[in-house]
Design a protein around this motif. Structure first.
Motif, short mmCIF file in Angstrom:
data_model
loop_
_atom_site.label_atom_id
_atom_site.label_comp_id
_atom_site.label_asym_id
_atom_site.label_seq_id
_atom_site.Cartn_x
_atom_site.Cartn_y
_atom_site.Cartn_z
N ARG A 160 0.67 -1.26 -0.03
CA ARG A 160 0.08 -0.25 0.09
C ARG A 160 0.88 1.33 -0.07
NH1 ARG A 160 -3.43 -3.16 3.37
NH2 ARG A 160 -2.55 -1.93 5.27
N ARG A 161 1.84 1.05 0.71
CA ARG A 161 2.72 2.30 0.68
C ARG A 161 3.45 2.65 -0.58
NH1 ARG A 161 4.42 0.49 5.72
NH2 ARG A 161 6.12 -0.49 4.91
N ARG A 162 3.77 1.57 -1.42
CA ARG A 162 4.37 1.71 -2.61
C ARG A 162 3.47 2.42 -3.66
NH1 ARG A 162 7.24 -3.23 -1.43
NH2 ARG A 162 5.58 -4.42 -2.70
N LEU A 163 2.17 1.91 -3.22
CA LEU A 163 1.04 2.20 -4.30
C LEU A 163 0.59 3.64 -4.11
CD1 LEU A 163 -1.32 -0.76 -4.77
CD2 LEU A 163 0.07 0.26 -6.44
N LEU A 164 0.77 4.19 -2.82
CA LEU A 164 0.38 5.68 -2.68
C LEU A 164 0.88 6.51 -3.57
CD1 LEU A 164 -1.34 7.18 -0.58
CD2 LEU A 164 0.78 7.33 1.02
N PRO A 165 2.05 6.67 -3.77
CA PRO A 165 2.69 7.73 -4.60
C PRO A 165 2.20 7.68 -6.15
CG PRO A 165 4.43 6.93 -3.59
CD PRO A 165 3.41 5.98 -3.41
N TRP A 166 1.81 6.44 -6.68
CA TRP A 166 1.03 6.45 -7.83
C TRP A 166 -0.40 6.74 -7.89
CZ3 TRP A 166 3.70 5.14 -12.30
CH2 TRP A 166 5.01 4.63 -11.92
N VAL A 167 -1.10 6.44 -6.62
CA VAL A 167 -2.29 6.86 -6.76
C VAL A 167 -2.34 8.68 -6.49
CG1 VAL A 167 -4.33 7.13 -5.20
CG2 VAL A 167 -3.38 4.75 -5.58
N ALA A 168 -1.52 9.17 -5.74
CA ALA A 168 -1.52 10.52 -5.63
C ALA A 168 -1.01 11.20 -7.13
CB ALA A 168 -0.45 11.05 -4.78
N LEU A 169 -0.28 10.58 -7.81
CA LEU A 169 0.13 11.23 -8.96
C LEU A 169 -0.92 11.18 -10.05
CD1 LEU A 169 2.33 12.34 -10.87
CD2 LEU A 169 2.71 9.94 -11.57
N ALA A 170 -1.65 10.03 -10.00
CA ALA A 170 -2.62 9.79 -11.13
C ALA A 170 -3.94 10.88 -10.78
CB ALA A 170 -3.24 8.49 -10.83
N ALA A 171 -4.13 11.23 -9.28
CA ALA A 171 -5.04 11.83 -9.01
C ALA A 171 -4.96 13.48 -9.24
CB ALA A 171 -5.52 11.75 -7.51
N VAL A 172 -3.66 13.87 -9.12
CA VAL A 172 -3.35 15.42 -9.28
C VAL A 172 -3.24 15.46 -10.83
CG1 VAL A 172 -2.38 15.32 -7.14
CG2 VAL A 172 -0.65 15.04 -9.06
N LEU A 173 -2.86 14.35 -11.75
CA LEU A 173 -2.75 14.77 -12.97
C LEU A 173 -3.98 14.82 -13.78
CD1 LEU A 173 0.21 12.36 -14.39
CD2 LEU A 173 0.22 15.06 -13.70
N VAL A 174 -4.86 14.01 -13.06
CA VAL A 174 -6.38 14.12 -13.43
C VAL A 174 -6.85 15.58 -13.28
CG1 VAL A 174 -9.03 13.24 -13.38
CG2 VAL A 174 -6.77 11.58 -13.65
N ALA A 175 -6.66 16.13 -12.14
CA ALA A 175 -7.00 17.39 -11.91
C ALA A 175 -6.52 18.26 -12.75
CB ALA A 175 -6.77 17.79 -10.40
N ALA A 176 -5.25 18.15 -12.98
CA ALA A 176 -4.63 19.18 -13.79
C ALA A 176 -5.20 18.94 -15.42
CB ALA A 176 -3.11 18.99 -13.93
N TRP A 177 -5.48 18.00 -15.82
CA TRP A 177 -5.95 17.69 -17.13
C TRP A 177 -7.59 18.05 -17.27
CZ3 TRP A 177 -2.90 12.45 -17.36
CH2 TRP A 177 -1.64 12.61 -17.71
N LEU A 178 -8.08 18.29 -16.38
CA LEU A 178 -9.64 18.40 -16.43
C LEU A 178 -9.92 19.56 -17.41
CD1 LEU A 178 -11.08 17.84 -12.86
CD2 LEU A 178 -11.45 16.64 -14.78
N PRO A 179 -9.25 20.60 -17.40
CA PRO A 179 -9.53 21.94 -18.64
C PRO A 179 -9.57 21.53 -19.67
CG PRO A 179 -8.32 22.69 -16.62
CD PRO A 179 -8.02 21.19 -16.45
N LEU A 180 -8.73 20.28 -20.29
CA LEU A 180 -8.73 19.53 -21.57
C LEU A 180 -10.03 19.07 -21.80
CD1 LEU A 180 -4.81 18.25 -21.52
CD2 LEU A 180 -5.88 20.40 -22.54
N ALA A 181 -10.90 18.65 -20.93
CA ALA A 181 -12.03 17.94 -21.42
C ALA A 181 -13.06 18.84 -21.91
CB ALA A 181 -12.40 17.20 -20.02
N VAL A 182 -13.09 19.98 -21.61
CA VAL A 182 -14.14 21.13 -22.20
C VAL A 182 -13.93 21.25 -23.60
CG1 VAL A 182 -14.73 23.47 -21.93
CG2 VAL A 182 -13.92 22.41 -19.94
N PRO A 183 -14.87 20.98 -24.40
CA PRO A 183 -15.03 21.01 -25.85
C PRO A 183 -14.28 22.42 -26.55
CG PRO A 183 -17.04 21.09 -25.32
CD PRO A 183 -16.30 20.89 -24.02
N GLU A 184 -14.46 23.38 -25.85
CA GLU A 184 -14.18 24.66 -26.35
C GLU A 184 -12.49 25.07 -26.36
OE1 GLU A 184 -16.59 26.15 -27.40
OE2 GLU A 184 -18.18 25.18 -26.47
N VAL A 185 -12.18 25.84 -27.20
CA VAL A 185 -10.70 26.29 -27.45
C VAL A 185 -10.30 27.02 -26.15
CG1 VAL A 185 -9.33 27.60 -29.08
CG2 VAL A 185 -11.11 26.62 -30.12
N ILE A 186 -9.18 26.58 -25.70
CA ILE A 186 -8.65 27.00 -24.47
C ILE A 186 -8.10 28.54 -24.94
CG2 ILE A 186 -6.60 27.13 -22.70
CD1 ILE A 186 -6.99 24.14 -22.99
#
Length: 595
Positions: A12-38
């Motif tokens: 579980r400790r080894r998986l923790l950084p991967w889970v954290a990385l996946a979560a924060v990257l999804v948060a950073a990439w959410l603006p790309l999900a909007v279909p309008e031009v950035i």
């Protein structure tokens, strides 16, 4: 025998950084999900450029060097001077999805993942496996990364930002991989973004020279081979830029680098290094970022104090990152004046890109200094901290087009639904069409940077008439019966009773050649307007002008092919040498005598 304790807690400790990385990257990439031009500085220019490239590819020109549809259908050699690789990725995703704006979002996402993976690899090779995830998070959520994607929106520079960590990783590799990886990395940078590669090539050479003694030769060979692989592009671009208005358009006025230095004290943590004065996010505070800066300074201090095995790598990266940071300030102005071609960098804050790439692995190095048991938790906390510090650059705006003025209007994410219902606005993603590219005075570049110097009077402007035919006759004894634009050519059916000329609605530039019924014909640039004038003779019927490589481009292409063969040959020789060495080690007869 005592039973081993369960290892579930360790897993579980080894998986923790991967889970954290996946979560924060999804948060950073959410603006790309909007279909309008950035809404970004280069967003609409990139769409215009991409639409012209798509038209060329659809017209059969798979590697376009000339875009006939820009400048009111008079063309420009823009792809020959502005690195096209990132637009090729956009075109690939467009072909897969059939949706232009989705192709752009997928391209940004692709490069983002590539860059984060490269940062992780660069850290792992230098500081061990535990350094990878924190380095990836630090890179993916760095202010410069977010600004490049959501404020400046320049796909070419973003692509180069993503590729540079892999070049940095190659320099830390061993054996032939260092030479091959560095060569491919440098070549890819050249073909992705001119300005980044202008800085990256000498930086990579310097890093190789200052690196471990055993890797210096391979690193320097890799840089040299990378430049040789891409010489077909960068050398003609440097030589033939004298035929364009690029220098006066790209280095003066707003683009004069002397106007954009950062105050030295503003490089300190929690101080705004600069604020964007133009664009949809004007006033946004921007800096290298506290996580990167404190990790760099901390790594340098701790490495010198503790002198661990990785001290050399940490000191080199930290010193290089801080040097790049100082080059953004007015303290470095005397050096900028001495550096050749530095004026084409335009904005000293571009050096934040290099400071970011060099500092991201150091975040991983700081994490691996913690006791092994606590490293996964420490890595997860650092990843979460990266997201927390990134919040100011995640308030993304999107473009809508004012139907009255045709100007792009930035709209906050929370106001998108209201803008969609407003009859005054048009979605920007549907605004840039091929018809508009042809009918508007769009060049997709600042000013007239990629306009041939033979043009001193544009044939038409925003209120002028765009030509409806590709060719027109000059002289009483010449008639044009039919004409059409192609990629990259102009065709015309003519009737010639007396010698004269035919004007083609494409700008003259070195590389254009014309034939009549298969026989070469003389061409020249029309004084002032710069159109192609073809000398025709009585009896000529089928006129064809086509854009192709100049002698310099042919010669440099041959050098690049030879360099590619040399790189493959060196890789095969290295592999053969390793096999022989392994065979000798396994051969009992090759072992030294016990006596």
């Amino acid at each position: 025998m005592a039973e081993s304790p369960p290892a579930s807690g360790s897993r579980r400790r080894r998986l923790l950084p991967w889970v954290a990385l996946a979560a924060v990257l999804v948060a950073a990439w959410l603006p790309l999900a909007v279909p309008e031009v950035i809404a970004g500085h280069s967003a609409m220019s990139d769409r215009i450029r991409s639409e012209a490239i798509h038209a060329a590819v659809a017209g059969g020109d798979l590697l376009p060097a000339w875009l006939p549809d820009l400048y009111d259908r008079h063309g420009t050699p823009l792809p020959s001077f502005y690195s096209p690789l990132s637009y090729g990725v956009v075109e690939l995703f467009r072909g897969l999805t059939g949706r232009p704006e989705l192709a752009y979002k997928l391209t940004y996402l692709f490069f983002w993942i590539v860059g984060a993976g490269g940062a992780a690899q660069a850290a792992r090779l230098r500081f061990g496996a535990g350094a990878g995830i924190p380095a990836a998070a630090a890179f993916a959520l760095a202010p410069y990364t977010l600004v490049d994607a959501y404020v400046r929106c320049g796909i070419a520079e973003f692509g180069a930002l993503a590729l540079l960590p892999w070049t940095l990783a190659a320099l830390a590799s061993t054996g032939a991989a260092a030479r091959t990886g560095t060569a491919l990395g440098v070549a890819a940078l050249v073909l992705t973004h001119n300005i980044t590669s202008l800085i990256a090539a000498p930086v990579c050479a310097l890093l190789a020279l200052l690196g471990p003694r055993g890797a210096r030769r391979r690193g320097l060979e890799g840089v040299a081979l990378g430049l040789a692989l891409s010489v077909f592009y960068w050398l003609p671009a440097l030589v033939e830029k004298s035929w364009l208005w690029s220098e006066s358009n790209l280095t003066k006025g707003f683009f004069d680098y002397q106007r954009h230095f950062v105050a030295a004290l503003d490089l300190l943590p929690w101080r705004t290094s600069l604020q964007f004065t133009i664009g949809p996010s004007s006033g946004l505070p921007f800096r290298l970022g506290e996580l990167l800066l404190l990790s760099t300074v901390g790594a340098l201090a701790v490495a010198i104090w503790r002198r661990p095995r990785a001290c050399g790598h940490a000191v080199l990266l930290a010193t290089a990152s801080l040097s790049a940071l100082l080059l953004t300030s007015e303290l470095s102005e005397p050096l900028w004046r001495l550096l050749p071609l530095a004026r084409f960098v335009q904005f000293p804050f571009r050096l934040f890109l290099f400071a970011t790439v060099l500092a991201a692995p150091l975040v991983g190095w700081v994490v691996v200094q913690a006791p092994a048991r606590w490293r996964p938790l420490f890595a997860a906390l650092v990843t979460a901290l990266a997201l927390l510090l990134a919040q100011p650059w995640l308030e993304v705006r999107y473009f809508f087009i004012d139907r009255t003025t045709g100007l792009p209007i930035p709209v906050l994410a929370g106001e998108i639904e209201q803008a969609r219902r407003d009859p005054r606005f048009h979605p920007a993603a549907q605004w840039v069409t091929l018809d508009r590219v042809r009918s508007e005075h769009w060049s997709s570049s600042p000013g007239e940077a990629f306009l041939p110097r033979t043009v001193t009077q544009l044939p038409s402007g925003p209120t002028g008439e765009v030509p409806t035919v590709a060719a027109e006759a000059l002289g009483k004894g010449v008639r044009v019966l039919a004409s059409a634009w192609g990629y990259p050519e102009v065709r015309a059916e003519i009737a010639v009773e007396e010698a004269g000329e035919v004007a083609l609605h494409q700008f003259w530039f070195p590389g254009w050649r014309a034939t009549a019924d298969g026989a070469m014909r003389d061409i020249r640039a029309e004084p002032g307007r710069g159109r192609i004038l073809v000398a025709v003779r009585p009896g000529d019927r089928q006129l064809r002008a086509r854009f192709g490589p100049t002698p310099l481009r042919r010669a440099t292409a041959a050098i690049s092919v030879i360099s590619a063969l040399a790189l493959v040959g060196l890789a095969l020789l290295g592999r053969l040498s390793r096999r022989r060495s392994g065979a000798e080690r396994n051969d009992p007869d090759s072992l030294p005598s016990a006596s």
